[in-house]
Structures are given as structure tokens and as C-alpha cells.
Design a protein around this motif. Structure first.
Motif, PDB file in Angstrom:
ATOM      1  N   GLY A   1       2.383   6.181  -0.660  1.00 44.32           N
ATOM      2  CA  GLY A   1       3.469   6.964  -0.104  1.00 44.32           C
ATOM      3  C   GLY A   1       3.959   6.466   1.252  1.00 44.32           C
ATOM      4  N   PRO A   2       5.164   6.893   1.661  1.00 47.03           N
ATOM      5  CA  PRO A   2       5.787   6.414   2.906  1.00 47.03           C
ATOM      6  C   PRO A   2       5.137   6.971   4.169  1.00 47.03           C
ATOM      7  CG  PRO A   2       7.169   8.075   1.870  1.00 47.03           C
ATOM      8  CD  PRO A   2       6.075   7.777   0.906  1.00 47.03           C
TER       9      PRO A   2
ATOM     10  N   SER B   1       6.767   4.276   6.414  1.00 46.80           N
ATOM     11  CA  SER B   1       7.520   3.266   5.665  1.00 46.80           C
ATOM     12  C   SER B   1       8.818   3.815   5.089  1.00 46.80           C
ATOM     13  CB  SER B   1       6.656   2.699   4.529  1.00 46.80           C
ATOM     14  OG  SER B   1       5.443   2.173   5.031  1.00 46.80           O
ATOM     15  N   SER B   2       9.362   4.860   5.696  1.00 48.85           N
ATOM     16  CA  SER B   2      10.630   5.417   5.214  1.00 48.85           C
ATOM     17  C   SER B   2      11.487   5.848   6.395  1.00 48.85           C
ATOM     18  CB  SER B   2      10.379   6.630   4.308  1.00 48.85           C
ATOM     19  OG  SER B   2       9.919   7.742   5.072  1.00 48.85           O
ATOM     20  N   PRO B   3      12.815   5.867   6.229  1.00 48.37           N
ATOM     21  CA  PRO B   3      13.699   6.321   7.306  1.00 48.37           C
ATOM     22  C   PRO B   3      13.408   7.766   7.717  1.00 48.37           C
ATOM     23  CG  PRO B   3      14.966   5.203   5.607  1.00 48.37           C
ATOM     24  CD  PRO B   3      13.584   5.389   5.062  1.00 48.37           C
ATOM     25  N   GLU B   4      13.102   8.623   6.726  1.00 45.60           N
ATOM     26  CA  GLU B   4      12.828  10.024   7.042  1.00 45.60           C
ATOM     27  C   GLU B   4      11.575  10.160   7.898  1.00 45.60           C
ATOM     28  OE1 GLU B   4      15.234   9.640   3.394  1.00 45.60           O
ATOM     29  OE2 GLU B   4      13.299   8.817   3.996  1.00 45.60           O
ATOM     30  N   GLY B   5      10.548   9.400   7.537  1.00 43.92           N
ATOM     31  CA  GLY B   5       9.319   9.441   8.320  1.00 43.92           C
ATOM     32  C   GLY B   5       9.538   8.895   9.727  1.00 43.92           C
ATOM     33  N   ALA B   6      10.306   7.800   9.837  1.00 41.40           N
ATOM     34  CA  ALA B   6      10.606   7.222  11.148  1.00 41.40           C
ATOM     35  C   ALA B   6      11.379   8.211  12.014  1.00 41.40           C
ATOM     36  CB  ALA B   6      11.399   5.932  10.977  1.00 41.40           C
ATOM     37  N   SER B   7      12.296   8.951  11.399  1.00 42.50           N
ATOM     38  CA  SER B   7      13.064   9.955  12.133  1.00 42.50           C
ATOM     39  C   SER B   7      12.157  11.063  12.651  1.00 42.50           C
ATOM     40  CB  SER B   7      14.155  10.538  11.229  1.00 42.50           C
ATOM     41  OG  SER B   7      14.879  11.546  11.893  1.00 42.50           O
ATOM     42  N   GLU B   8      11.171  11.468  11.850  1.00 39.04           N
ATOM     43  CA  GLU B   8      10.229  12.499  12.295  1.00 39.04           C
ATOM     44  C   GLU B   8       9.480  12.049  13.551  1.00 39.04           C
ATOM     45  OE1 GLU B   8       8.913  15.647  10.819  1.00 39.04           O
ATOM     46  OE2 GLU B   8      10.979  15.618  10.106  1.00 39.04           O
ATOM     47  N   ILE B   9       9.060  10.784  13.564  1.00 39.64           N
ATOM     48  CA  ILE B   9       8.257  10.278  14.677  1.00 39.64           C
ATOM     49  C   ILE B   9       9.117  10.016  15.907  1.00 39.64           C
ATOM     50  CG2 ILE B   9       6.755   8.383  15.451  1.00 39.64           C
ATOM     51  CD1 ILE B   9       5.521  10.230  13.318  1.00 39.64           C
TER      52      ILE B   9
ATOM     53  N   LEU C   1       0.827  -1.204   0.000  1.00 36.26           N
ATOM     54  CA  LEU C   1       0.000   0.000   0.000  1.00 36.26           C
ATOM     55  C   LEU C   1       0.865   1.261   0.000  1.00 36.26           C
ATOM     56  CD1 LEU C   1      -2.794  -1.039   2.535  1.00 36.26           C
ATOM     57  CD2 LEU C   1      -3.108  -0.548   0.093  1.00 36.26           C
ATOM     58  N   ALA C   2       1.978   1.222   0.724  1.00 35.24           N
ATOM     59  CA  ALA C   2       2.860   2.395   0.797  1.00 35.24           C
ATOM     60  C   ALA C   2       3.484   2.706  -0.565  1.00 35.24           C
ATOM     61  CB  ALA C   2       3.947   2.164   1.845  1.00 35.24           C
TER      62      ALA C   2
END
Length: 500
Positions: A60-61, A76-84, A55-56
């Protein structure tokens, strides 16, 4: 009369304007179409980490789902995980509260599911400073080495029969025995421990069960009628009775001992976790009181987070080594070179085994034991990557998908430990390309403990024995999804002594 009618129309106008303004869709993340009532629940499938990855790719991630009435942000992305887990870590530091967690985990009094706040900070400090610190982990090395020695004897016995070794069962038993001795001071295995092993299996199975009432509250009656909650309460009571007996036994054995002697035992002589927690309770050494319920909740964390995950990782490590004999051979050459003429690998040897560390990292990349990290929840409205995320949104980070993203990994589906030999990527939550233990405030505090156990077991397995698949059997790579991602079928292999 006209004034009254005008006032009513004005009020209605303002109410309608307020309604449309308040319900106006803000810049929400992309989302697949949803059904009424169930939202996107039907799209999760049997393996959510895989379906969410698919689905991602389309949405999108940073993707928003609606699982029943619960808004869910899927990362589903390193950048998104870093934000959280870094940029907005404090905002997303809460855990969703569920009825099942309340039943099994003492109303969420454990570290993993406790709501973010002062209580959570206090009990996490106990885990970090007194239970899972590098000093504490090192003090328990004798326990690990003794239990691994017993495991080697069992394999040695199998060598004489040329029958396959059930590696899955062997690893599960060994890790359970280590955790039981470390946490409770004794083992619960063998004939007398079958009940404990079954209890632990039931407990971890329940923790990983999808409960529809968490997402569609008015359907929770179905979970009740099915007997699921009754079963959970029964398992929780059985575990509580066991832990109650263990704690009381420790209290009775410690009667008459001075605080100084207890401290000496726990800090310098590798006392088990119950000893440590009772010493903290008795002395209030951290400046806040803990009761017996807190002690039992922290012990439960050790079993829910420290047994299944470690044995699962080892199971997948051996699976990949059996699939790739050339990598197995390279690892054996390193381990045997470091060990020399000694029969057993010790923890002092591990620092010299760079390829071993690369093999473990690569296994964590391809087979993270918890592919979807334990969900988080934001405590207030916030903007992430330009998207509006309303308070109370559940956040799922797909660590499995991130670690297989071809945008960041060369040949991501291939098992290639060499990728980590000259890489600065670590697993401690500093690099969001590889986050099997999570990161930030809610990251796993047991990384040191888990890695030492994994590396030591794996090094000894490949040092003392050569391994191959039974006959011409094809290795089944099917997986099951629950709290952890197991192999679907037990891993069987034939062991022979290295000098034969």
C-alpha cells in the motif's frame, strides 16, 4: 501476610495489564515481515526508490518499515504526501538528527537539517528573503550568463575536433562555477580548483552514504572502526577551513565600508551570499544575531543542495533529448524561434519558451534528482489516513514512485513533455503528483534559483548546437543512488554548430 501477598498480586496484575495495553498494536500501516535486529533493512537494495515502489504495490501507499530500531513510514501516493506535507505539515516538520549531519553540517545548523523550531524559522527566513528570493536570483543573472557563455566556448572548441563532449563533466563544472561565484564571490575551477572539486565530490558522497549505526545503534562501532567518521571529520575540516578563509577575506575587504554602502552592494549590484550574510550579521537587520558558524552552515547548504542537484537534472534532460531526437528538434525550433538571430539566450527569453518548461518538468518527473525526499519526523503521536503513527517515526516520501504512478500519469514510463503543455500541474509544492522540491514548511526554498539555472543552460545548449550520440553507441540509462540520482556513466555526445 495475606494482605501483602494480595497487594503483590494486584500490583503484578496491574503491571501486566498496563504492559499489554501499552504494547498492544494499534492500527499501524501495513508492513512487510521483518527480521530480528535489522528489521527490513535487507529489503532496501541498491536502489531504494525502486524497491520501495515494489513493496508499496504489495503493502500500500502508506507502508511501515522497521529499519533496524527505527520505525519508518513510506509514502508512495499524492494523497499520502499531502497528508504529511500539508494537512499535518507542522507535526511532520522535524528532521531526523544523525551523527553524520552533526559532523558535516555544523551540528545541523543549516536550513535543510536543523530541527524544527525558532532557530530553523530564523535561518530559513534568511534564505527566503535575502539569498534565494526572486529579486536576488534576478540580480545574479550576469553571473549565470557569463559562465554559460564560457561553457559555450568550450563546446565550440570541441566542434572543430569532432570529438565527443563530456556533457556530464561540462555541466558539473559550469554549475559549480556559477554557485561558487554566487555564494563565495569567486570560482574554484581549472587547475587551481581541482582540490575544491574533489572536496565537493567527497562532501556530497558522504552526505548520501547509508550509515548502519543510524538504524542499529549498537553496530555504530563498525562505522567508527571502518574510518568512515574519521573521513567525514577530515572533509568537514577541509570545507570549514575553506569557508573560514572566504569569510575572513570578505570581512577584510569590507572594512571601512558603511552599512549603507554594503547594503547597496548586496541588494542592487549582485553581491555574493557571503556579503549578504555579513551585512545581516553586522546590522542584525532581521532582529536576531547570527554568528560565523551560521554563515558557514548556510553557505554549505548552497553547495549540498545547489550544485549536484542542478547538474544532475541537466544531465538527465540532455540524456532524454538525445534518446528522443524528435523532442530535441521540437525544442530547438522553439528556442531558435524566440532567439531569432541572437547567439545567446537570455533569462528574459525563458518566459516565452513553454515547450522548454515542459521538457524540464518532464525530466523532473522521470528523474527527480532526490528521488526519496529528505526524511521528516513527527514530533507527536498522530493518525494519518486512519493509521496510528507514533512520535519519532521517520517519514520517507518516494517522489520518484509518485511521479511514475499509472493511476495518475498516462504512460508514466515514457518521456512526453507534451503532457505539461495544457496542464496546471506545477512543481512548487502545490500539486502533490509532482514534488521534486518537496512541499510545505520543509520544501526547498531554492526553486526559483534552480529552475532559472536549468532552463537557461538547457536553452543555450540546444540553441547553438546540434547534438547526436557518438557513432552507433547505445545510450546507457543506468543510474547510481546517493544524495542525488546520477547517471552511472558520463554522458558523451557530439556537438555541431547549428548552421552546419
Amino acid at each position: 501476610m495475606l494482605l501483602i501477598i494480595s497487594s503483590i498480586f494486584l500490583i503484578l496484575f496491574l503491571l501486566i495489564k498496563w504492559y499489554f495495553n501499552s504494547t498492544k498494536t494499534k492500527n499501524s500501516p501495513p508492513s512487510p515481515p521483518k527480521f530480528p535486529i535489522i528489521g527490513n533493512l535487507h529489503q532496501l537494495g541498491l536502489f531504494p526508490h525502486r524497491t520501495l515502489q515494489s513493496l508499496a504495490k504489495e503493502y500500500g501507499p502508506l507502508m511501515q518499515l522497521h529499519l533496524g530500531s527505527v520505525p519508518v513510514l513510506v509514502i508512495s501516493s499524492p494523497e499520502g504526501a499531502s497528508e504529511i506535507m500539508k494537512t499535518h505539515d507542522r507535526v511532520f516538520a522535524n528532521r531526523p538528527q544523525t551523527k553524520l549531519y552533526d559532523i558535516l553540517l555544523y551540528d545541523c545548523k543549516d536550513v535543510s537539517t536543523a530541527p524544527y523550531g525558532e532557530y530553523w524559522r530564523q535561518i530559513r527566513s534568511i534564505s527566503v528573503l535575502h539569498l534565494l528570493s526572486a529579486k536576488r536570483v534576478q540580480s545574479l543573472s550576469t553571473v549565470r550568463e557569463e559562465e554559460i557563455g564560457l561553457m559555450m566556448e568550450k563546446i565550440n572548441h570541441c566542434c572543430s575536433t569532432s570529438l565527443p563532449v563530456n556533457i556530464s563533466d561540462l555541466l558539473s563544472t559550469t554549475i559549480n562555477d556559477i554557485v561558487c561565484r554566487v555564494a563565495l564571490g569567486r570560482k574554484y575551477s581549472g587547475e587551481s580548483g581541482k582540490g575544491f572539486k574533489k572536496l565537493l565530490l567527497d562532501f556530497t558522497e558522504l552526505l548520501g552514504t547509508f550509515v548502519v549505526g543510524d538504524y542499529v545503534p549498537w553496530l555504530d562501532w563498525m562505522t567508527n572502526v571502518s574510518g568512515f567518521y574519521a573521513r567525514a571529520k577530515k572533509v568537514a575540516k577541509q570545507f570549514d577551513d575553506l569557508l573560514e578563509d572566504v569569510v575572513e577575506d570578505h570581512i577584510n575587504r569590507r572594512k571601512g565600508a558603511s552599512d549603507e554602502q554594503v547594503c547597496l552592494d548586496t541588494e542592487d549590484q549582485g553581491g555574493d551570499f557571503v556579503d549578504v550574510l555579513l551585512w545581516i550579521q553586522r546590522t542584525e537587520s532581521l532582529g536576531f544575531p547570527i554568528d560565523k558558524t551560521v554563515i558557514k552552515a548556510l553557505l554549505l547548504d548552497m553547495f549540498s543542495a545547489g550544485t549536484d542537484t542542478i547538474s544532475t537534472l541537466l544531465e538527465w534532460s540532455m540524456t532524454e533529448l538525445l534518446r528522443h531526437p524528435n523532442i530535441m528538434k521540437k525544442l530547438q525550433e522553439e528556442v531558435r524561434s524566440v532567439a531569432g538571430n541572437r547567439t545567446h539566450i537570455t533569462e528574459d527569453d525563458l518566459g516565452n519558451m513553454k515547450y522548454l518548461q515542459a521538457v524540464v518538468k518532464e525530466t523532473l518527473r522521470l528523474h527527480p534528482p532526490i528521488p526519496l525526499l529528505v526524511p521528516r519526523e513527527n514530533r507527536q503521536d498522530i493518525t494519518v489516513k486512519g493509521y496510528h503513527i507514533k512520535a519519532g517515526t521517520r517519514v520517507i516520501i518516494n517522489a520518484w514512485a509518485i511521479a511514475r504512478d499509472p493511476a495518475y500519469w498516462d504512460q508514466p514510463e515514457e518521456f512526453k513533455p507534451e503532457r505539461f503543455l495544457n496542464s496546471s500541474i506545477d512543481i512548487k509544492g502545490n500539486d502533490f503528483h509532482l514534488i521534486p522540491f518537496g512541499a510545505g514548511r520543509r520544501g526547498c526554498p531554492g526553486i526559483v534559483y534552480a529552475m532559472v539555472a536549468n532552463e537557461l543552460v538547457l536553452a543555450n545548449l540546444v540553441h547553438q548546437f546540434n547534438w547526436e550520440l557518438p557513432g552507433l553507441e547505445t545510450l546507457d540509462m543506468s543510474e547510481t543512488f546517493g544524495l542525488t540520482m546520477h547517471r552511472k556513466t558520463p554522458l558523451l555526445a557530439v556537438a555541431t554548430l547549428k548552421n552546419k
